[in-house]
Design a protein around this motif. Structure first.
Motif, mmCIF file in Angstrom:
data_model
loop_
_atom_site.group_PDB
_atom_site.id
_atom_site.type_symbol
_atom_site.label_atom_id
_atom_site.label_comp_id
_atom_site.label_asym_id
_atom_site.label_seq_id
_atom_site.Cartn_x
_atom_site.Cartn_y
_atom_site.Cartn_z
ATOM 1 N N LYS A 127 28.444 21.167 35.353
ATOM 2 C CA LYS A 127 28.528 22.658 34.931
ATOM 3 C C LYS A 127 29.084 23.691 35.957
ATOM 4 C CE LYS A 127 27.264 21.887 30.677
ATOM 5 N NZ LYS A 127 28.113 21.696 29.652
ATOM 6 N N LEU A 128 28.701 23.496 37.244
ATOM 7 C CA LEU A 128 29.175 24.282 38.313
ATOM 8 C C LEU A 128 30.860 24.032 38.387
ATOM 9 C CD1 LEU A 128 28.547 26.257 40.668
ATOM 10 C CD2 LEU A 128 28.145 24.293 42.142
ATOM 11 N N LEU A 129 31.048 22.808 38.400
ATOM 12 C CA LEU A 129 32.628 22.409 38.725
ATOM 13 C C LEU A 129 33.380 23.111 37.346
ATOM 14 C CD1 LEU A 129 32.517 18.753 39.757
ATOM 15 C CD2 LEU A 129 32.855 20.798 41.152
ATOM 16 N N LEU A 130 32.828 23.029 36.197
ATOM 17 C CA LEU A 130 33.504 23.653 34.924
ATOM 18 C C LEU A 130 33.507 25.235 35.142
ATOM 19 C CD1 LEU A 130 31.948 21.621 31.977
ATOM 20 C CD2 LEU A 130 34.552 21.552 32.984
ATOM 21 N N PHE A 131 32.485 25.714 35.853
ATOM 22 C CA PHE A 131 32.452 27.270 35.943
ATOM 23 C C PHE A 131 33.560 27.627 36.999
ATOM 24 C CE2 PHE A 131 31.017 30.938 38.585
ATOM 25 C CZ PHE A 131 31.330 31.870 37.714
ATOM 26 N N LEU A 132 33.758 26.927 38.047
ATOM 27 C CA LEU A 132 34.492 27.178 39.181
ATOM 28 C C LEU A 132 36.274 27.048 38.786
ATOM 29 C CD1 LEU A 132 32.774 25.547 42.401
ATOM 30 C CD2 LEU A 132 33.120 27.949 41.686
ATOM 31 N N ASP A 133 36.340 25.835 37.731
ATOM 32 C CA ASP A 133 37.553 25.620 37.191
ATOM 33 C C ASP A 133 37.969 26.921 36.325
ATOM 34 O OD1 ASP A 133 38.231 23.320 38.484
ATOM 35 O OD2 ASP A 133 37.224 22.014 36.732
ATOM 36 N N TRP A 134 36.786 27.457 35.317
ATOM 37 C CA TRP A 134 37.249 28.466 34.617
ATOM 38 C C TRP A 134 37.466 29.508 35.336
ATOM 39 C CZ3 TRP A 134 34.316 33.026 34.349
ATOM 40 C CH2 TRP A 134 34.565 34.064 33.388
ATOM 41 N N LEU A 135 36.544 29.988 36.420
ATOM 42 C CA LEU A 135 37.071 31.233 37.365
ATOM 43 C C LEU A 135 38.467 31.122 37.854
ATOM 44 C CD1 LEU A 135 35.563 33.443 38.340
ATOM 45 C CD2 LEU A 135 34.954 32.218 40.376
ATOM 46 N N LYS A 136 38.696 29.986 38.260
ATOM 47 C CA LYS A 136 40.183 29.682 38.883
ATOM 48 C C LYS A 136 41.252 29.927 37.997
ATOM 49 C CE LYS A 136 38.647 27.137 43.035
ATOM 50 N NZ LYS A 136 38.911 25.735 43.833
ATOM 51 N N SER A 137 40.990 29.670 36.783
ATOM 52 C CA SER A 137 42.135 29.587 35.660
ATOM 53 C C SER A 137 42.234 31.038 35.232
ATOM 54 C CB SER A 137 41.676 28.781 34.486
ATOM 55 O OG SER A 137 40.546 29.396 33.857
ATOM 56 N N ARG A 138 41.309 32.263 35.311
ATOM 57 C CA ARG A 138 41.454 33.433 35.201
ATOM 58 C C ARG A 138 42.645 34.017 35.642
ATOM 59 N NH1 ARG A 138 39.118 32.446 31.097
ATOM 60 N NH2 ARG A 138 39.802 34.332 30.412
ATOM 61 N N LYS A 139 43.035 35.031 34.809
ATOM 62 C CA LYS A 139 44.297 35.759 35.368
ATOM 63 C C LYS A 139 44.257 36.626 36.676
ATOM 64 C CE LYS A 139 46.757 36.306 30.774
ATOM 65 N NZ LYS A 139 47.269 37.181 29.728
ATOM 66 N N ILE A 140 42.837 37.169 36.431
ATOM 67 C CA ILE A 140 42.460 38.048 37.617
ATOM 68 C C ILE A 140 42.452 37.284 38.809
ATOM 69 C CG2 ILE A 140 40.434 39.067 38.450
ATOM 70 C CD1 ILE A 140 39.666 39.671 35.546
ATOM 71 N N TYR A 141 41.895 35.899 38.623
ATOM 72 C CA TYR A 141 42.005 35.004 39.986
ATOM 73 C C TYR A 141 43.354 34.722 40.635
ATOM 74 C CZ TYR A 141 41.146 31.193 42.938
ATOM 75 O OH TYR A 141 41.086 30.217 44.245
ATOM 76 N N LEU A 142 44.257 34.539 39.562
ATOM 77 C CA LEU A 142 45.548 34.160 39.917
ATOM 78 C C LEU A 142 46.248 35.130 40.516
ATOM 79 C CD1 LEU A 142 46.231 31.860 36.805
ATOM 80 C CD2 LEU A 142 45.820 31.017 39.117
ATOM 81 N N ARG A 143 46.082 36.413 39.995
ATOM 82 C CA ARG A 143 46.661 37.558 40.650
ATOM 83 C C ARG A 143 46.078 37.877 41.965
ATOM 84 N NH1 ARG A 143 46.619 41.058 35.184
ATOM 85 N NH2 ARG A 143 44.595 40.992 35.554
ATOM 86 N N SER A 144 44.659 37.807 41.983
ATOM 87 C CA SER A 144 44.211 38.094 43.213
ATOM 88 C C SER A 144 44.478 37.159 44.354
ATOM 89 C CB SER A 144 42.764 38.251 43.231
ATOM 90 O OG SER A 144 42.287 38.962 42.072
ATOM 91 N N MET A 145 44.705 35.971 44.187
ATOM 92 C CA MET A 145 45.245 35.139 45.111
ATOM 93 C C MET A 145 46.456 35.256 45.485
ATOM 94 S SD MET A 145 42.827 33.202 46.092
ATOM 95 C CE MET A 145 43.301 31.799 47.185
ATOM 96 N N GLU A 146 47.391 35.732 44.512
ATOM 97 C CA GLU A 146 48.808 35.978 45.058
ATOM 98 C C GLU A 146 48.630 37.251 45.924
ATOM 99 O OE1 GLU A 146 52.776 35.908 45.383
ATOM 100 O OE2 GLU A 146 51.719 34.551 44.355
#
Length: 194
Positions: A127-146
């Motif tokens: 469940k933790l790995l799924l949550f981290l995958d979900w978090l990394k798939s968010r547009k917010i995360y992708l924009r923030s990482m860019e």
């Protein structure tokens, strides 16, 4: 209703992404991984590794959970100290928890099979790995990482320029700074005389 829920969860997503990026990029990659690598090179840990591999899985679980909970509580306590105005103590507590966290993740890495042999532990880990995958798939995360990547590239560029401009070596740097100070002082004196 869907739009309302989105607006309600948006600040939470931003907070989660921000905390994750700070943890992953600055603390984990910048501090914990090098500390973990150093700890791994110590002979003491190499001997401890063989002992841990022979350890009973229940004892190993208790050790891991105790370390993990203490590290997380130290992180929360450090945050509370910072919020209450005791920033120095909070930062010190957080800094002290980093080697323990690195050791805890090292312990997990070498005893993963035994720990995942517990069904509930395997479920929580999945469940933790799924949550981290979900978090990394968010547009917010992708924009923030860019944005973070661009900032990092600019900072690296600035550091490279400084390395080329500033002389190498401590004594040479101070000599260079003294020369710059004298030149600046001379120019200021000339302007005052005019």
């Amino acid at each position: 209703m869907k739009k309302f829920l989105y607006r309600l969860t948006l600040p939470i997503q931003y907070l989660l992404v921000f905390l994750f990026i700070v943890f992953e990029e600055f603390i984990w990659e910048g501090i914990a991984v090098p500390v973990g690598t150093y700890l791994q090179s110590l002979r003491l840990l190499q001997g401890l590794e063989s002992l841990i591999r022979r350890m009973n899985r229940y004892l190993l679980l208790v050790l891991f959970v105790a370390l993990f909970v203490s590290v997380e509580l130290a992180g929360v306590t450090a945050g509370v100290l910072v919020v209450r105005g005791m920033g120095l103590f909070g930062v010190l507590l957080y800094a002290l928890k980093i080697p323990i966290a690195a050791f805890t993740f090292w312990l997990f890495r070498i005893s993963r099979e035994k720990l995942l042999s517990f069904a509930w532990f395997r479920w929580v880990y999945a469940k933790l790995l799924l949550f981290l995958d979900w978090l990394k798939s968010r547009k917010i995360y992708l924009r923030s990482m860019e944005i973070f990547r661009r900032i990092k590239e600019r900072l690296v560029g600035i550091l490279e320029k400084l390395r080329r401009i500033l002389p190498q070596g401590r004594n040479e740097l101070f000599r260079h700074l003294r020369v710059l100070y004298r030149r600046l002082r001379e120019r200021l004196n000339r302007h005052r005389l005019k």
